[in-house]
Design an enzyme around this catalytic site. Structure first.
Site: not given
Ligand code: FMN
Length: 381
Positions: A27, A131, A133, A159, A168, A255, A279, A282
């Site tokens: 995850y 952050q 939503y 975001t 996913r 973002k 993101h 993801r």
């Molecule tokens: C497990 C996980 C949870 C995340 N949850 C959020 C979130 O709640 N809100 C958000 O804006 N980005 C979320 N992100 C995205 C991160 O803020 C960020 O954009 C991203 O992890 C950057 O990529 P990297 O992990 O490859 O460096 C999440 C990323 C991961 C890995």
């Protein structure tokens, strides 16, 4: 093995993988669909190489930078990542404390499990960000923004790349989708990882109970769902950015921007800048890498607005790559999350220390004495 035995982010990732149930690790670690977007993010960083300057006299140098009137120890902040509190007991507090000690901001996500006041206390006057939503219930969203301002967050990141929940498949196969439903596969996975089960969930069970999304309104959202009011708002438009600008007193970043025209619109709507991000691959597997989108966005708004970047940073040299292509600073995602998953605050601190050291080394080897000297002329044609 301890955090200090980890000598790069790959070591911390391996340690996280050993401690976490496989489905939970996936995850965090995986992207979406077949993960080609994740691979493309890395390939795009690797494609940026440098032509370093020689003999520049770099003995005296500093990684410090200024962002939004605050001095950061190096040009980075911790990205918002929702599951930190499930990876380690009170993992969000651990990330905040590690950020404070490393001299960079921490970003608390909307889907967090720690009260705002606890994060403010952990940061002890050092800068922290939030952050957002936007939910279907906009009035509730704005009430949350109000509480965030009262609690003392200095920067709000809206975001905009998650207007629907991504699908996913691997999470559904492993049973670690949201909302979480216990089944044979995920329960067996958890039982096979007793260090996580006892150290994280066991400690919650003995204390405050199963963590919940405490910053959701009313009945705090159970994991992965907070009722209809907190459903993601797919109807969000640029007008919402302008509306937020009117009520949010601090700095505002949008973002999840990958286009120069959208970056311009964000600034026109009143944002102080953008986070160039896909993101962490993801959401839209087919989205372009943020590092490839960066130069055009920096050219469009970089002279008068702030440009941050994330998605794929795993080494201090990647921070230098982002700066060279026009970012003011970066957000650190999984690179730090692996640390907290493996060793809590110690692991997050180790990740930050390694990234800062690697960044300083890269800066020196480029012939630069400060982040501001890492410019596009250093990028190999
Ligand atoms: C497990 C996980 C949870 C995340 N949850 C959020 C979130 O709640 N809100 C958000 O804006 N980005 C979320 N992100 C995205 C991160 O803020 C960020 O954009 C991203 O992890 C950057 O990529 P990297 O992990 O490859 O460096 C999440 C990323 C991961 C890995």
């Amino acid at each position: 093995m301890a955090a200090l035995d980890c000598h790069d982010i790959a070591d911390l990732r391996a340690a996280a993988r050993r401690r976490l149930p496989r489905g939970l690790f996936d995850y965090v670690d995986r992207g979406c669909d077949d993960d080609r977007g994740l691979a493309r993010n890395r390939a795009a960083f690797d494609a940026v190489s440098f032509a370093p300057r020689a003999l520049r006299g770099i003995a005296e140098r500093s990684t410090q930078t200024t962002l939004f009137g605050r001095t950061l120890a190096f040009p980075a902040a911790i990205a918002p990542m929702s599951p930190a509190g499930l990876l380690w007991h009170e993992g969000e507090g651990a990330l905040a404390a590690a950020a404070r000690e490393a001299g960079i901001p921490y970003t608390l996500p909307t889907e967090s499990m720690t009260p705002l006041a606890a994060i403010a206390a952990a940061m002890g006057g050092a800068p922290w960000w939030f952050q957002l939503y936007l939910w279907a219930d906009k009035a509730e969203s704005l009430r949350l923004v109000d509480r965030v301002a009262q609690a003392g967050a200095e920067v709000l990141l809206l975001t905009v790349d998650t207007t629907v929940s991504p699908h996913r498949a691997f999470n559904h196969r492993s049973g670690f989708a949201t909302p979480f439903r216990p089944g044979l596969r995920n329960v067996a996975d958890m039982l096979l990882h007793p260090r996580w089960l006892a150290g994280t969930m066991g400690r919650y069970a003995l204390g405050t109970g199963v963590p919940r999304m405490l910053n959701h309104p009313g009945q705090p959202g159970a994991l992965g769902g907070g009722g209809p009011a907190t459903k993601l708002n797919g109807g969000i438009t640029w007008d919402d950015v302008a509306a937020l600008r009117r009520v949010w007193p601090g700095k505002l970043l949008v973002k999840g921007i990958l286009r120069a025209d959208d970056a311009r619109r964000a600034v026109e709507a009143g944002a102080d800048g953008v986070v160039v991000s896909n993101h962490g691959a993801r959401n839209l597997n087919a989205a372009m890498p943020s590092i490839a989108a960066l130069p055009a966005i920096a050219d469009e708004i970089g002279r008068h607005a702030t440009v941050l970047l994330d998605s794929g940073i795993r080494h201090g040299a990647d921070i230098a790559r982002a700066l060279a292509l026009g970012a003011d600073a970066v957000l650190l995602g999984r690179a730090v999350l692996y640390g907290v998953a493996a060793y809590g605050q110690d692991g997050a601190a180790r990740a930050l220390a390694l990234l800062r050291h690697e960044f300083d080394t890269a800066m020196a080897l480029l012939g630069a004495t400060s982040p501001a000297e890492i410019t596009r002329e250093l990028v190999a044609p």
